[in-house]
Motif scaffolding. Structure first.
Motif, PDB file in Angstrom:
ATOM      1  N   MET A 161      -6.031 -71.788  42.774  1.00 14.92           N
ATOM      2  CA  MET A 161      -4.806 -72.486  42.441  1.00 14.92           C
ATOM      3  C   MET A 161      -4.279 -73.160  43.703  1.00 14.92           C
ATOM      4  SD  MET A 161      -1.375 -71.031  40.622  1.00 14.92           S
ATOM      5  CE  MET A 161      -1.991 -71.230  38.978  1.00 14.92           C
ATOM      6  N   THR A 162      -3.931 -74.434  43.581  1.00 11.88           N
ATOM      7  CA  THR A 162      -3.434 -75.192  44.720  1.00 11.88           C
ATOM      8  C   THR A 162      -1.906 -75.171  44.751  1.00 11.88           C
ATOM      9  OG1 THR A 162      -3.332 -77.265  43.485  1.00 11.88           O
ATOM     10  CG2 THR A 162      -5.436 -76.723  44.562  1.00 11.88           C
ATOM     11  N   LEU A 163      -1.362 -75.726  45.812  1.00  9.44           N
ATOM     12  CA  LEU A 163       0.088 -75.795  45.960  1.00  9.44           C
ATOM     13  C   LEU A 163       0.717 -76.638  44.844  1.00  9.44           C
ATOM     14  CD1 LEU A 163       2.455 -74.961  47.726  1.00  9.44           C
ATOM     15  CD2 LEU A 163       2.064 -76.989  49.102  1.00  9.44           C
ATOM     16  N   LYS A 164       0.066 -77.726  44.466  1.00 12.97           N
ATOM     17  CA  LYS A 164       0.569 -78.568  43.371  1.00 12.97           C
ATOM     18  C   LYS A 164       0.576 -77.805  42.052  1.00 12.97           C
ATOM     19  CE  LYS A 164       1.430 -82.548  45.267  1.00 12.97           C
ATOM     20  NZ  LYS A 164       2.778 -83.054  45.308  1.00 12.97           N
ATOM     21  N   ASP A 165      -0.446 -76.981  41.834  1.00 13.65           N
ATOM     22  CA  ASP A 165      -0.498 -76.173  40.613  1.00 13.65           C
ATOM     23  C   ASP A 165       0.647 -75.171  40.580  1.00 13.65           C
ATOM     24  OD1 ASP A 165      -2.781 -77.493  39.791  1.00 13.65           O
ATOM     25  OD2 ASP A 165      -4.131 -76.006  40.687  1.00 13.65           O
ATOM     26  N   VAL A 166       0.977 -74.603  41.743  1.00 12.50           N
ATOM     27  CA  VAL A 166       2.096 -73.659  41.821  1.00 12.50           C
ATOM     28  C   VAL A 166       3.396 -74.372  41.487  1.00 12.50           C
ATOM     29  CG1 VAL A 166       3.451 -72.221  43.391  1.00 12.50           C
ATOM     30  CG2 VAL A 166       0.966 -72.118  43.450  1.00 12.50           C
ATOM     31  N   GLU A 167       3.585 -75.587  42.041  1.00 15.47           N
ATOM     32  CA  GLU A 167       4.796 -76.345  41.741  1.00 15.47           C
ATOM     33  C   GLU A 167       4.884 -76.681  40.260  1.00 15.47           C
ATOM     34  OE1 GLU A 167       4.558 -79.674  44.394  1.00 15.47           O
ATOM     35  OE2 GLU A 167       5.522 -78.580  46.014  1.00 15.47           O
ATOM     36  N   LYS A 168       3.745 -77.024  39.655  1.00 10.77           N
ATOM     37  CA  LYS A 168       3.740 -77.358  38.237  1.00 10.77           C
ATOM     38  C   LYS A 168       3.995 -76.118  37.381  1.00 10.77           C
ATOM     39  CE  LYS A 168       0.821 -80.494  36.944  1.00 10.77           C
ATOM     40  NZ  LYS A 168      -0.421 -81.175  36.573  1.00 10.77           N
ATOM     41  N   LYS A 169       3.390 -74.990  37.757  1.00  6.72           N
ATOM     42  CA  LYS A 169       3.532 -73.770  36.960  1.00  6.72           C
ATOM     43  C   LYS A 169       4.946 -73.217  37.016  1.00  6.72           C
ATOM     44  CE  LYS A 169       1.830 -69.086  36.494  1.00  6.72           C
ATOM     45  NZ  LYS A 169       0.949 -68.059  37.006  1.00  6.72           N
ATOM     46  N   HIS A 170       5.534 -73.191  38.209  1.00  3.79           N
ATOM     47  CA  HIS A 170       6.848 -72.572  38.380  1.00  3.79           C
ATOM     48  C   HIS A 170       7.998 -73.560  38.197  1.00  3.79           C
ATOM     49  CE1 HIS A 170       5.398 -68.635  39.657  1.00  3.79           C
ATOM     50  NE2 HIS A 170       4.400 -69.290  40.216  1.00  3.79           N
ATOM     51  N   GLY A 171       7.720 -74.840  38.172  1.00  7.07           N
ATOM     52  CA  GLY A 171       8.716 -75.857  37.856  1.00  7.07           C
ATOM     53  C   GLY A 171       9.965 -75.798  38.708  1.00  7.07           C
ATOM     54  N   VAL A 172      11.108 -75.762  38.049  1.00 11.19           N
ATOM     55  CA  VAL A 172      12.399 -75.823  38.736  1.00 11.19           C
ATOM     56  C   VAL A 172      12.644 -74.579  39.595  1.00 11.19           C
ATOM     57  CG1 VAL A 172      13.854 -74.784  36.959  1.00 11.19           C
ATOM     58  CG2 VAL A 172      14.777 -76.591  38.382  1.00 11.19           C
ATOM     59  N   PHE A 173      11.901 -73.511  39.364  1.00  8.21           N
ATOM     60  CA  PHE A 173      12.114 -72.292  40.136  1.00  8.21           C
ATOM     61  C   PHE A 173      11.710 -72.447  41.597  1.00  8.21           C
ATOM     62  CE2 PHE A 173      12.050 -70.646  35.821  1.00  8.21           C
ATOM     63  CZ  PHE A 173      13.147 -69.823  35.848  1.00  8.21           C
ATOM     64  N   VAL A 174      10.899 -73.447  41.934  1.00 10.66           N
ATOM     65  CA  VAL A 174      10.500 -73.638  43.321  1.00 10.66           C
ATOM     66  C   VAL A 174      11.106 -74.896  43.941  1.00 10.66           C
ATOM     67  CG1 VAL A 174       8.349 -72.391  43.035  1.00 10.66           C
ATOM     68  CG2 VAL A 174       8.362 -74.849  42.712  1.00 10.66           C
ATOM     69  N   ASP A 175      11.825 -75.696  43.174  1.00 16.55           N
ATOM     70  CA  ASP A 175      12.389 -76.954  43.663  1.00 16.55           C
ATOM     71  C   ASP A 175      13.530 -76.724  44.650  1.00 16.55           C
ATOM     72  OD1 ASP A 175      10.690 -78.541  42.221  1.00 16.55           O
ATOM     73  OD2 ASP A 175      12.043 -78.804  40.540  1.00 16.55           O
ATOM     74  N   HIS A 176      13.761 -77.739  45.480  1.00 13.76           N
ATOM     75  CA  HIS A 176      14.895 -77.764  46.399  1.00 13.76           C
ATOM     76  C   HIS A 176      16.175 -77.908  45.585  1.00 13.76           C
ATOM     77  CE1 HIS A 176      17.544 -79.343  49.559  1.00 13.76           C
ATOM     78  NE2 HIS A 176      16.754 -78.674  50.381  1.00 13.76           N
ATOM     79  N   ILE A 177      17.299 -77.478  46.136  1.00 12.34           N
ATOM     80  CA  ILE A 177      18.583 -77.501  45.420  1.00 12.34           C
ATOM     81  C   ILE A 177      18.957 -78.914  44.976  1.00 12.34           C
ATOM     82  CG2 ILE A 177      19.967 -77.624  47.523  1.00 12.34           C
ATOM     83  CD1 ILE A 177      21.099 -75.615  44.560  1.00 12.34           C
TER      84      ILE A 177
END
Length: 139
Positions: free
Chosen positions: A1-17
């Protein structure tokens, strides 16, 4: 799993404020347009009068639209507190390194060289080594 996949999987939970605030504003605008269209075209049919005062009714409805954003932000903050990551920053990299990085979660028994050394020492048979090799190559 790549960093982009993590961002896609976790969505808003990993985004900046600031990204989360932008998404909440989009949600509010969508819901406000939806409620506005209903109020404009169907006031008498649907009976959306709460207090009898049109302006006060609109204020109550638009304040109620903030609840989904507040609830979602509360969920994001609880998720981040549970995982001991920053509340305001983009934490995709930290979550990737903590849960998905092979360097942190690497077990020696998951290394093919480990099994090759066991085969060379005679601890396992060549058939067992070949089975492990096929298992690694399939994964």
């Amino acid at each position: 799993m790549t960093l982009k996949d993590v961002e896609k999987k976790h969505g808003v939970f990993v985004d900046h404020i600031s990204v989360r605030i932008g998404k909440y504003i989009q949600l509010f605008i969508f819901l406000a347009i939806f409620v506005g269209v209903i109020r404009f075209f169907n006031t008498q049919k649907l009976g959306l009068v709460i207090t009898g005062n049109y302006e006060l009714d609109n204020l109550i409805l638009f304040l109620a639209l903030f609840i989904p954003g507040l609830w979602y932000e509360w969920r994001v903050r609880n998720y981040r507190k549970k995982n001991n990551v920053s509340i305001y920053d983009n934490v995709a990299k930290e979550i990737y390194e903590k849960y998905y990085s092979t360097s942190n979660n690497f077990d020696k028994k998951h290394d093919l060289n480990y099994w090759y050394d066991l085969k060379e020492k005679g601890a396992i048979t060549p058939e067992e080594y070949e089975n492990k090799k096929r298992e690694f190559l399939n994964v």
